[in-house]
Design a protein around this motif. Structure first.
Motif, PDB file in Angstrom:
ATOM      1  N   LEU A   1       8.881   1.811   4.148  1.00 37.88           N
ATOM      2  CA  LEU A   1       8.335   2.881   3.315  1.00 37.88           C
ATOM      3  C   LEU A   1       9.023   2.914   1.947  1.00 37.88           C
ATOM      4  CD1 LEU A   1       7.980   5.843   5.868  1.00 37.88           C
ATOM      5  CD2 LEU A   1       6.134   4.565   4.776  1.00 37.88           C
ATOM      6  N   ARG A   2      10.347   2.758   1.944  1.00 43.30           N
ATOM      7  CA  ARG A   2      11.071   2.741   0.657  1.00 43.30           C
ATOM      8  C   ARG A   2      10.621   1.561  -0.197  1.00 43.30           C
ATOM      9  NH1 ARG A   2      15.435   3.927   3.884  1.00 43.30           N
ATOM     10  NH2 ARG A   2      16.293   1.848   3.605  1.00 43.30           N
ATOM     11  N   MET A   3      10.383   0.430   0.421  1.00 45.86           N
ATOM     12  CA  MET A   3       9.948  -0.751  -0.328  1.00 45.86           C
ATOM     13  C   MET A   3       8.565  -0.509  -0.946  1.00 45.86           C
ATOM     14  SD  MET A   3      10.731  -3.662  -1.493  1.00 45.86           S
ATOM     15  CE  MET A   3      12.162  -4.153  -0.585  1.00 45.86           C
ATOM     16  N   VAL A   4       7.664   0.081  -0.185  1.00 43.13           N
ATOM     17  CA  VAL A   4       6.319   0.333  -0.686  1.00 43.13           C
ATOM     18  C   VAL A   4       6.332   1.433  -1.754  1.00 43.13           C
ATOM     19  CG1 VAL A   4       4.049   1.258  -0.047  1.00 43.13           C
ATOM     20  CG2 VAL A   4       5.128  -0.490   1.367  1.00 43.13           C
ATOM     21  N   GLU A   5       7.082   2.485  -1.515  1.00 48.64           N
ATOM     22  CA  GLU A   5       7.070   3.634  -2.425  1.00 48.64           C
ATOM     23  C   GLU A   5       7.801   3.365  -3.741  1.00 48.64           C
ATOM     24  OE1 GLU A   5       5.343   6.245  -2.239  1.00 48.64           O
ATOM     25  OE2 GLU A   5       4.872   6.591  -0.143  1.00 48.64           O
TER      26      GLU A   5
ATOM     27  N   TYR B   1      -2.746   1.618   2.027  1.00 49.00           N
ATOM     28  CA  TYR B   1      -1.312   1.911   2.043  1.00 49.00           C
ATOM     29  C   TYR B   1      -0.658   1.203   3.232  1.00 49.00           C
ATOM     30  CZ  TYR B   1       3.008   4.656   2.045  1.00 49.00           C
ATOM     31  OH  TYR B   1       4.315   5.050   2.025  1.00 49.00           O
ATOM     32  N   TRP B   2      -1.265   1.296   4.404  1.00 50.58           N
ATOM     33  CA  TRP B   2      -0.708   0.675   5.614  1.00 50.58           C
ATOM     34  C   TRP B   2      -0.631  -0.850   5.458  1.00 50.58           C
ATOM     35  CZ3 TRP B   2       2.351   0.914   9.459  1.00 50.58           C
ATOM     36  CH2 TRP B   2       2.258   0.004  10.506  1.00 50.58           C
ATOM     37  N   ARG B   3      -1.641  -1.437   4.841  1.00 48.51           N
ATOM     38  CA  ARG B   3      -1.647  -2.898   4.689  1.00 48.51           C
ATOM     39  C   ARG B   3      -0.554  -3.390   3.757  1.00 48.51           C
ATOM     40  NH1 ARG B   3      -7.330  -2.072   4.681  1.00 48.51           N
ATOM     41  NH2 ARG B   3      -7.324  -2.273   2.424  1.00 48.51           N
ATOM     42  N   LYS B   4      -0.080  -2.515   2.856  1.00 53.49           N
ATOM     43  CA  LYS B   4       1.001  -2.913   1.955  1.00 53.49           C
ATOM     44  C   LYS B   4       2.227  -3.226   2.766  1.00 53.49           C
ATOM     45  CE  LYS B   4      -0.306  -0.227  -2.064  1.00 53.49           C
ATOM     46  NZ  LYS B   4       0.116   0.837  -2.966  1.00 53.49           N
TER      47      LYS B   4
ATOM     48  N   PHE C   1       5.181   8.113  20.686  1.00 51.44           N
ATOM     49  CA  PHE C   1       4.702   6.794  21.089  1.00 51.44           C
ATOM     50  C   PHE C   1       5.131   5.672  20.145  1.00 51.44           C
ATOM     51  CE2 PHE C   1       1.418   9.525  23.140  1.00 51.44           C
ATOM     52  CZ  PHE C   1       1.744   9.207  24.455  1.00 51.44           C
ATOM     53  N   GLY C   2       5.800   6.005  19.041  1.00 55.24           N
ATOM     54  CA  GLY C   2       6.233   4.979  18.086  1.00 55.24           C
ATOM     55  C   GLY C   2       5.075   4.376  17.307  1.00 55.24           C
ATOM     56  N   ASP C   3       4.063   5.174  16.989  1.00 56.35           N
ATOM     57  CA  ASP C   3       2.902   4.686  16.249  1.00 56.35           C
ATOM     58  C   ASP C   3       3.238   4.695  14.756  1.00 56.35           C
ATOM     59  OD1 ASP C   3       0.489   4.177  15.013  1.00 56.35           O
ATOM     60  OD2 ASP C   3      -0.670   5.480  16.340  1.00 56.35           O
ATOM     61  N   HIS C   4       3.818   3.615  14.291  1.00 52.01           N
ATOM     62  CA  HIS C   4       4.261   3.531  12.901  1.00 52.01           C
ATOM     63  C   HIS C   4       3.106   3.565  11.913  1.00 52.01           C
ATOM     64  CE1 HIS C   4       8.449   1.764  14.034  1.00 52.01           C
ATOM     65  NE2 HIS C   4       8.163   2.898  14.634  1.00 52.01           N
ATOM     66  N   GLU C   5       1.975   3.082  12.315  1.00 46.44           N
ATOM     67  CA  GLU C   5       0.815   3.133  11.425  1.00 46.44           C
ATOM     68  C   GLU C   5       0.421   4.586  11.144  1.00 46.44           C
ATOM     69  OE1 GLU C   5      -3.834   1.669  10.984  1.00 46.44           O
ATOM     70  OE2 GLU C   5      -2.656   0.992  12.705  1.00 46.44           O
ATOM     71  N   ALA C   6       0.325   5.395  12.194  1.00 44.59           N
ATOM     72  CA  ALA C   6      -0.024   6.802  12.008  1.00 44.59           C
ATOM     73  C   ALA C   6       1.049   7.517  11.192  1.00 44.59           C
ATOM     74  CB  ALA C   6      -0.204   7.486  13.360  1.00 44.59           C
ATOM     75  N   LEU C   7       2.317   7.188  11.417  1.00 39.34           N
ATOM     76  CA  LEU C   7       3.401   7.823  10.663  1.00 39.34           C
ATOM     77  C   LEU C   7       3.314   7.474   9.184  1.00 39.34           C
ATOM     78  CD1 LEU C   7       6.342   7.220  13.183  1.00 39.34           C
ATOM     79  CD2 LEU C   7       5.084   9.361  12.798  1.00 39.34           C
ATOM     80  N   ALA C   8       3.139   6.193   8.877  1.00 37.14           N
ATOM     81  CA  ALA C   8       3.064   5.764   7.477  1.00 37.14           C
ATOM     82  C   ALA C   8       1.838   6.350   6.796  1.00 37.14           C
ATOM     83  CB  ALA C   8       3.036   4.240   7.393  1.00 37.14           C
TER      84      ALA C   8
END
Length: 173
Positions: free
Chosen positions: A72-76, A170-173, A146-153
């Protein structure tokens, strides 16, 4: 598909951070047959029906969450620290958190005035991460569980209505 295969898109940082999570393409957090999401991949309304028993510190220390926060830090902010101000001055810190997001995340334990006074702390990595976790605990507790990182991001990027199409990019980044 193997990495580097000609003509195939390479997943971005967030997708790479998620690689190897869950039970695979049809598992938790993925749209697919038999996962309770229906044919359009819509998520059922979990708010208020799911209790998180772990505290913020548990999630902040978890190795998989460390990977997600790094992505997230890398993308943001391209991992620039101190982070530049984003969204025309509306977002600050390594996770580019806006004042309404911060107020929303801390609403269960701080008054709006106190949350606004603490807003500048999101310039610090630990407070930014804690703020994101509190936000997720409020809006997508099942994704933390559940560790759903896609939903979190995607929730971090799009808010409670994270199923919007713009969060796909955003998720694909």
């Amino acid at each position: 598909m193997r990495r580097g295969e000609p003509g195939k898109p390479r997943p971005g940082k967030l997708a790479e951070a998620h690689r190897g999570q869950g039970a695979g393409a049809g598992g938790p957090g993925r749209a697919g047959p038999g996962n309770g999401r229906g044919k359009a991949g819509r998520i059922p309304f979990w708010h208020g029906a799911f209790e998180i028993r772990e505290d913020v510190d548990h999630f902040q220390r978890h190795p998989e969450m460390r990977r997600l926060f790094s992505a997230l830090r890398m993308v943001e902010t391209s991992n620039i620290y101190p982070a530049p101000v984003g969204d025309n001055g509306d977002s600050i810190g390594p996770l580019q958190i806006g004042r309404p997001y911060h107020r929303d995340a801390w609403s269960s334990c701080l008054s709006a005035r106190d949350a606004d006074q603490a807003y500048e702390k999101v310039e610090l990595i630990p407070h930014a991460e804690r703020t994101a976790i509190k936000y997720w605990m409020r809006y997508v507790p099942w994704a933390l569980h559940f560790g759903d990182h896609e939903a979190l991001a995607r929730t971090h990027n799009g808010g409670p209505n994270w199923t919007k199409t713009k969060t796909n990019r955003y998720w694909r980044k």
